[in-house]
Design a protein around this motif. Structure first.
Motif, mmCIF file in Angstrom:
data_model
loop_
_atom_site.group_PDB
_atom_site.id
_atom_site.type_symbol
_atom_site.label_atom_id
_atom_site.label_comp_id
_atom_site.label_asym_id
_atom_site.label_seq_id
_atom_site.Cartn_x
_atom_site.Cartn_y
_atom_site.Cartn_z
ATOM 1 N N UNK A 141 -36.684 50.390 24.278
ATOM 2 C CA UNK A 141 -36.200 49.283 25.107
ATOM 3 C C UNK A 141 -36.398 49.600 26.585
ATOM 4 N N UNK A 142 -36.116 50.843 26.953
ATOM 5 C CA UNK A 142 -36.319 51.249 28.340
ATOM 6 C C UNK A 142 -37.803 51.292 28.683
ATOM 7 N N UNK A 143 -38.619 51.712 27.713
ATOM 8 C CA UNK A 143 -40.064 51.781 27.926
ATOM 9 C C UNK A 143 -40.641 50.404 28.249
ATOM 10 N N UNK A 144 -40.253 49.402 27.467
ATOM 11 C CA UNK A 144 -40.792 48.055 27.669
ATOM 12 C C UNK A 144 -40.161 47.390 28.887
ATOM 13 N N UNK A 145 -38.868 47.597 29.089
ATOM 14 C CA UNK A 145 -38.181 47.127 30.284
ATOM 15 C C UNK A 145 -38.462 45.682 30.629
ATOM 16 N N UNK A 146 -38.808 45.454 31.905
ATOM 17 C CA UNK A 146 -39.062 44.091 32.363
ATOM 18 C C UNK A 146 -40.379 43.536 31.838
ATOM 19 N N UNK A 147 -41.144 44.361 31.122
ATOM 20 C CA UNK A 147 -42.382 43.863 30.518
ATOM 21 C C UNK A 147 -42.124 42.923 29.359
#
Length: 280
Positions: A154-160
Motif C-alpha cells: 500500500x505504501x509502495x503504490x501510494x498516490x499512484x
C-alpha cells in the motif's frame, strides 16, 4: 536484451534487461587497491577506479596527492578517476581545514565518498530486513508478516493508486501500473500477450528478502488484482530465480471491483483467483 514475442493465446515470459539481481558485497579484495597486487599488465581503468574509491572509503577525506602516493599512480591519472567519481555522484570534494598558521596558496582539496559511492561496496540492508522479518515472524506469527506485506505494498503504490484507477480497462490500468512501478524503481513494462497483457518487472529491490518471505510477493499480486479489476496470474518472480517478475493480466475475465481474492500456494505459476472459484 531479449524481447517478448507475441503468442496466440499463450504466455510469453518476459526476457531480462541487464542485471536484475540484488548486489551484495563479497568482501573480496579489490585488485589494484592498497596491498593488493594488480594482474600482469596493470589494472584496468575499472579496477583502478575501484581502488581509488576504496581508498576514499577507508581513509577519506584525503587529497589527490595522498591517493596518488598510496596507489603509486600519477597525479593526472588520479584526478581523472576522481573527476569521474564526482561526475557519477559517487564522490564529493571539500576544502581541507587549516591547522596552524595560515600559509600561502589555496587550501588543499579533499575527497570522500558519497552514500552512492559507498553503495558500490555493498551494504547490509537486505540482511537487516530479513532479520527484522524473522523476528516479526517469531513473535507475531504469519499474520504479522502478512499484515506487514500488505502495509508495504500500500505504501509502495501510494498516490499512484489514483493514477491507476483513473484508467479505463484492464489493459490501460496495467499500463498505468507499470508507469507507477517504474517510478518506484521496478523497471516495469506492459506487453501485449495475445489474450491479455503481461506486466513485466525487470527489477525487484526486495528480491533477496522476498525469496525467504513470499508473503511480499503474494501481497503485491493481491494488490494488482484489486487495482486492475480482474484476476491475475503470476508466472515468474525474480525472488525465485527468474529473470523478471511476470504477471499475466487477462482481458476477458472481469472481476467485481473490491472482491476478495485468494492465492495459490505455488509460485510457478502463482495465481490470484476470485473467491468462490477453485483451480481445477
Amino acid at each position: 536484451m531479449k524481447r517478448l514475442t507475441r503468442t496466440a493465446g499463450g504466455f510469453a515470459v518476459c526476457g531480462d534487461i541487464g542485471n536484475t539481481g540484488v548486489v551484495k558485497s563479497t568482501g573480496a579484495p579489490v585488485v589494484g587497491a592498497i596491498g593488493v597486487p594488480s594482474q600482469a599488465g596493470g589494472p584496468t581503468d575499472g579496477r583502478t577506479r575501484e581502488a581509488v574509491a576504496r581508498l576514499l572509503m577507508e581513509q577519506g577525506p584525503v587529497t589527490a596527492a595522498q591517493v596518488a602516493a598510496a596507489l603509486e599512480l600519477s597525479s593526472p591519472a588520479v584526478r581523472r578517476h576522481l573527476d569521474a567519481l564526482i561526475a557519477d555522484g559517487e564522490a564529493e570534494v571539500r576544502q581541507a581545514s587549516r591547522r596552524g598558521p595560515r600559509g600561502r596558496g589555496r587550501p588543499a582539496r579533499q575527497y570522500l565518498l558519497t552514500d552512492s559511492g559507498r553503495a558500490r561496496f555493498g551494504h547490509g540492508y537486505d540482511d537487516l530486513a530479513v532479520a527484522a522479518l524473522r523476528y516479526l515472524a517469531q513473535h507475531g506469527g504469519p499474520d504479522a508478516i502478512a499484515g506487514f506485506a500488505q502495509s508495504r505494498v500500500e505504501e509502495l503504490l501510494g498516490d499512484g493508486v489514483a493514477q491507476i484507477e483513473a484508467a479505463h480497462g484492464a489493459d490501460a490500468r496495467t499500463e498505468a501500473l507499470a508507469t507507477v512501478l517504474t517510478a518506484r524503481g521496478y523497471a516495469a513494462q506492459a506487453r501485449d500477450a495475445g489474450l491479455g497483457v503481461q506486466l513485466c518487472q525487470h527489477h525487484c529491490p526486495v528480491a533477496h528478502v522476498a525469496a525467504e518471505f513470499p508473503a511480499l510477493c503474494e501481497a503485491e499480486t493481491h494488490a494488482f488484482a484489486e487495482l486492475l479489476g480482474t484476476h491475475v496470474q503470476r508466472l515468474a518472480t525474480i525472488a525465485r530465480g527468474d529473470s523478471a517478475c511476470t504477471t499475466h493480466v487477462p482481458l476477458d475475465l472481469p472481476v467485481r471491483r473490491g472482491a476478495t481474492t485468494t492465492t495459490t500456494s505455488g509460485f510457478r505459476p502463482e495465481a490470484t483467483i476470485p473467491r468462490g472459484r477453485q483451480p481445477e
